[in-house]
Design a protein around this motif. Sequence first.
Motif, PDB file in Angstrom:
ATOM      1  N   HIS A  14      30.019  38.605  49.461  1.00 54.15           N
ATOM      2  CA  HIS A  14      31.300  38.478  48.765  1.00 54.15           C
ATOM      3  C   HIS A  14      31.794  39.862  48.367  1.00 54.15           C
ATOM      4  CE1 HIS A  14      31.151  33.992  47.565  1.00 54.15           C
ATOM      5  NE2 HIS A  14      30.367  34.204  48.609  1.00 54.15           N
ATOM      6  N   GLN A  15      33.111  40.018  48.316  1.00 53.24           N
ATOM      7  CA  GLN A  15      33.683  41.309  47.938  1.00 53.24           C
ATOM      8  C   GLN A  15      33.757  41.454  46.417  1.00 53.24           C
ATOM      9  OE1 GLN A  15      34.481  43.691  50.229  1.00 53.24           O
ATOM     10  NE2 GLN A  15      34.720  45.025  48.471  1.00 53.24           N
ATOM     11  N   ILE A  16      34.038  40.344  45.729  1.00 54.69           N
ATOM     12  CA  ILE A  16      34.243  40.375  44.272  1.00 54.69           C
ATOM     13  C   ILE A  16      33.339  39.338  43.613  1.00 54.69           C
ATOM     14  CG2 ILE A  16      35.926  39.898  42.437  1.00 54.69           C
ATOM     15  CD1 ILE A  16      38.077  40.940  44.314  1.00 54.69           C
ATOM     16  N   VAL A  17      32.828  39.690  42.432  1.00 54.20           N
ATOM     17  CA  VAL A  17      32.006  38.762  41.658  1.00 54.20           C
ATOM     18  C   VAL A  17      32.520  38.737  40.218  1.00 54.20           C
ATOM     19  CG1 VAL A  17      30.249  40.507  41.171  1.00 54.20           C
ATOM     20  CG2 VAL A  17      29.643  38.117  41.045  1.00 54.20           C
ATOM     21  N   HIS A  18      32.553  37.539  39.614  1.00 53.25           N
ATOM     22  CA  HIS A  18      32.971  37.351  38.221  1.00 53.25           C
ATOM     23  C   HIS A  18      31.722  37.345  37.342  1.00 53.25           C
ATOM     24  CE1 HIS A  18      37.210  36.030  38.703  1.00 53.25           C
ATOM     25  NE2 HIS A  18      36.775  35.760  39.933  1.00 53.25           N
ATOM     26  N   VAL A  19      31.770  38.121  36.265  1.00 50.82           N
ATOM     27  CA  VAL A  19      30.659  38.184  35.310  1.00 50.82           C
ATOM     28  C   VAL A  19      31.245  38.061  33.911  1.00 50.82           C
ATOM     29  CG1 VAL A  19      28.837  39.671  34.389  1.00 50.82           C
ATOM     30  CG2 VAL A  19      29.305  39.667  36.824  1.00 50.82           C
ATOM     31  N   PRO A  20      30.658  37.235  33.034  1.00 49.60           N
ATOM     32  CA  PRO A  20      31.152  37.172  31.654  1.00 49.60           C
ATOM     33  C   PRO A  20      31.055  38.542  30.986  1.00 49.60           C
ATOM     34  CG  PRO A  20      29.640  35.367  32.084  1.00 49.60           C
ATOM     35  CD  PRO A  20      29.581  36.274  33.280  1.00 49.60           C
ATOM     36  N   GLN A  24      34.473  49.387  41.815  1.00 51.45           N
ATOM     37  CA  GLN A  24      35.190  49.416  40.547  1.00 51.45           C
ATOM     38  C   GLN A  24      35.005  48.075  39.850  1.00 51.45           C
ATOM     39  OE1 GLN A  24      39.133  50.167  41.876  1.00 51.45           O
ATOM     40  NE2 GLN A  24      39.544  48.063  42.432  1.00 51.45           N
ATOM     41  N   PHE A  25      35.471  48.027  38.620  1.00 53.44           N
ATOM     42  CA  PHE A  25      35.470  46.767  37.890  1.00 53.44           C
ATOM     43  C   PHE A  25      36.709  46.710  37.018  1.00 53.44           C
ATOM     44  CE2 PHE A  25      33.568  49.677  34.933  1.00 53.44           C
ATOM     45  CZ  PHE A  25      33.951  49.223  33.688  1.00 53.44           C
ATOM     46  N   GLU A  26      37.087  45.497  36.688  1.00 54.35           N
ATOM     47  CA  GLU A  26      38.281  45.277  35.885  1.00 54.35           C
ATOM     48  C   GLU A  26      37.998  44.132  34.927  1.00 54.35           C
ATOM     49  OE1 GLU A  26      42.792  43.606  36.659  1.00 54.35           O
ATOM     50  OE2 GLU A  26      41.671  44.470  38.323  1.00 54.35           O
ATOM     51  N   GLU A  27      38.473  44.253  33.715  1.00 44.04           N
ATOM     52  CA  GLU A  27      38.276  43.189  32.730  1.00 44.04           C
ATOM     53  C   GLU A  27      39.518  42.324  32.673  1.00 44.04           C
ATOM     54  OE1 GLU A  27      36.703  42.525  28.191  1.00 44.04           O
ATOM     55  OE2 GLU A  27      36.637  44.509  29.099  1.00 44.04           O
ATOM     56  N   ASN A  75      36.590  36.545  28.152  1.00 43.39           N
ATOM     57  CA  ASN A  75      36.880  37.631  29.079  1.00 43.39           C
ATOM     58  C   ASN A  75      35.851  37.649  30.200  1.00 43.39           C
ATOM     59  OD1 ASN A  75      39.001  38.390  27.507  1.00 43.39           O
ATOM     60  ND2 ASN A  75      37.993  40.157  26.620  1.00 43.39           N
ATOM     61  N   ASP A  76      36.287  38.065  31.375  1.00 40.56           N
ATOM     62  CA  ASP A  76      35.411  38.216  32.529  1.00 40.56           C
ATOM     63  C   ASP A  76      35.551  39.614  33.091  1.00 40.56           C
ATOM     64  OD1 ASP A  76      34.233  35.734  32.610  1.00 40.56           O
ATOM     65  OD2 ASP A  76      35.522  34.931  34.182  1.00 40.56           O
ATOM     66  N   LEU A  77      34.503  40.075  33.744  1.00 38.33           N
ATOM     67  CA  LEU A  77      34.561  41.316  34.505  1.00 38.33           C
ATOM     68  C   LEU A  77      34.665  40.958  35.973  1.00 38.33           C
ATOM     69  CD1 LEU A  77      31.681  43.398  32.864  1.00 38.33           C
ATOM     70  CD2 LEU A  77      34.120  43.713  32.531  1.00 38.33           C
ATOM     71  N   LEU A  78      35.632  41.539  36.663  1.00 36.85           N
ATOM     72  CA  LEU A  78      35.743  41.400  38.113  1.00 36.85           C
ATOM     73  C   LEU A  78      35.095  42.641  38.717  1.00 36.85           C
ATOM     74  CD1 LEU A  78      39.375  40.183  38.834  1.00 36.85           C
ATOM     75  CD2 LEU A  78      37.276  38.988  39.311  1.00 36.85           C
ATOM     76  N   ILE A  79      33.962  42.464  39.367  1.00 38.45           N
ATOM     77  CA  ILE A  79      33.232  43.592  39.934  1.00 38.45           C
ATOM     78  C   ILE A  79      33.426  43.595  41.440  1.00 38.45           C
ATOM     79  CG2 ILE A  79      30.956  44.639  40.213  1.00 38.45           C
ATOM     80  CD1 ILE A  79      30.139  43.216  37.614  1.00 38.45           C
ATOM     81  N   SER A  80      33.871  44.738  41.969  1.00 41.53           N
ATOM     82  CA  SER A  80      34.080  44.901  43.400  1.00 41.53           C
ATOM     83  C   SER A  80      32.833  45.543  44.005  1.00 41.53           C
ATOM     84  CB  SER A  80      35.311  45.769  43.632  1.00 41.53           C
ATOM     85  OG  SER A  80      35.519  45.963  45.007  1.00 41.53           O
ATOM     86  N   LEU A  81      32.145  44.801  44.882  1.00 39.44           N
ATOM     87  CA  LEU A  81      30.878  45.253  45.449  1.00 39.44           C
ATOM     88  C   LEU A  81      31.093  46.191  46.635  1.00 39.44           C
ATOM     89  CD1 LEU A  81      28.996  41.845  45.371  1.00 39.44           C
ATOM     90  CD2 LEU A  81      28.812  43.717  43.754  1.00 39.44           C
ATOM     91  N   LYS A  82      30.080  47.016  46.910  1.00 37.76           N
ATOM     92  CA  LYS A  82      30.140  48.003  47.983  1.00 37.76           C
ATOM     93  C   LYS A  82      29.230  47.582  49.132  1.00 37.76           C
ATOM     94  CE  LYS A  82      30.945  52.828  46.915  1.00 37.76           C
ATOM     95  NZ  LYS A  82      30.391  54.053  46.362  1.00 37.76           N
ATOM     96  N   TYR A  83      29.729  47.770  50.357  1.00 36.96           N
ATOM     97  CA  TYR A  83      28.948  47.499  51.562  1.00 36.96           C
ATOM     98  C   TYR A  83      29.064  48.695  52.496  1.00 36.96           C
ATOM     99  CZ  TYR A  83      29.016  42.709  49.874  1.00 36.96           C
ATOM    100  OH  TYR A  83      28.870  41.594  49.107  1.00 36.96           O
ATOM    101  N   LYS A  84      28.108  48.818  53.436  1.00 39.23           N
ATOM    102  CA  LYS A  84      28.158  49.934  54.384  1.00 39.23           C
ATOM    103  C   LYS A  84      28.011  49.407  55.809  1.00 39.23           C
ATOM    104  CE  LYS A  84      23.271  50.738  53.653  1.00 39.23           C
ATOM    105  NZ  LYS A  84      22.272  51.556  53.064  1.00 39.23           N
TER     106      LYS A  84
END
Length: 131
Positions: free
Chosen positions: A20-26, A46-49, A56-65
């Motif tokens: 997944h590209q993005i994950v939601h975290v409390p 990056q991440f965004e609240e 509130n949730d954190l949207l975390i953008s994961l990195k792949y290679k």
Amino acid sequence: MNDTISDMLTRIRNANLAKHQIVHVPATKVTRNITKVLQKEGFIYQFEEIGKDFRNDLLISLKYKGKNREPIITELKRISKPGLKVYASHKELPKVLGGIGIAIISTSQGIMTDKTARQFGLGGEVLCYVW
């Protein structure tokens, strides 16, 4: 939910396995600070609240290679648990895979990597390993 750190690490681990590209975290103060450390060390983009009503949730953008989208984060391992806290002085701070990975440490000056804590001469609670 009692252990927000374990929950966060499990969500990131599962999203990595599913590519997944993005994950939601409390969002809590601790998860926000761990995410800042992961971004600074280059494990995530990056991440965004985002706020939804009272939660509130954190949207975390994961990195792949590469073409096969291999995850940058190979493993996340929780060390200190609610039932068994693990502490280390600045002399005893662990090196993860000989310095390839990082240990995230909760110190009196905030949450930081083992390398930074060693530079400042700080010990603390060993939260998790990331490599």
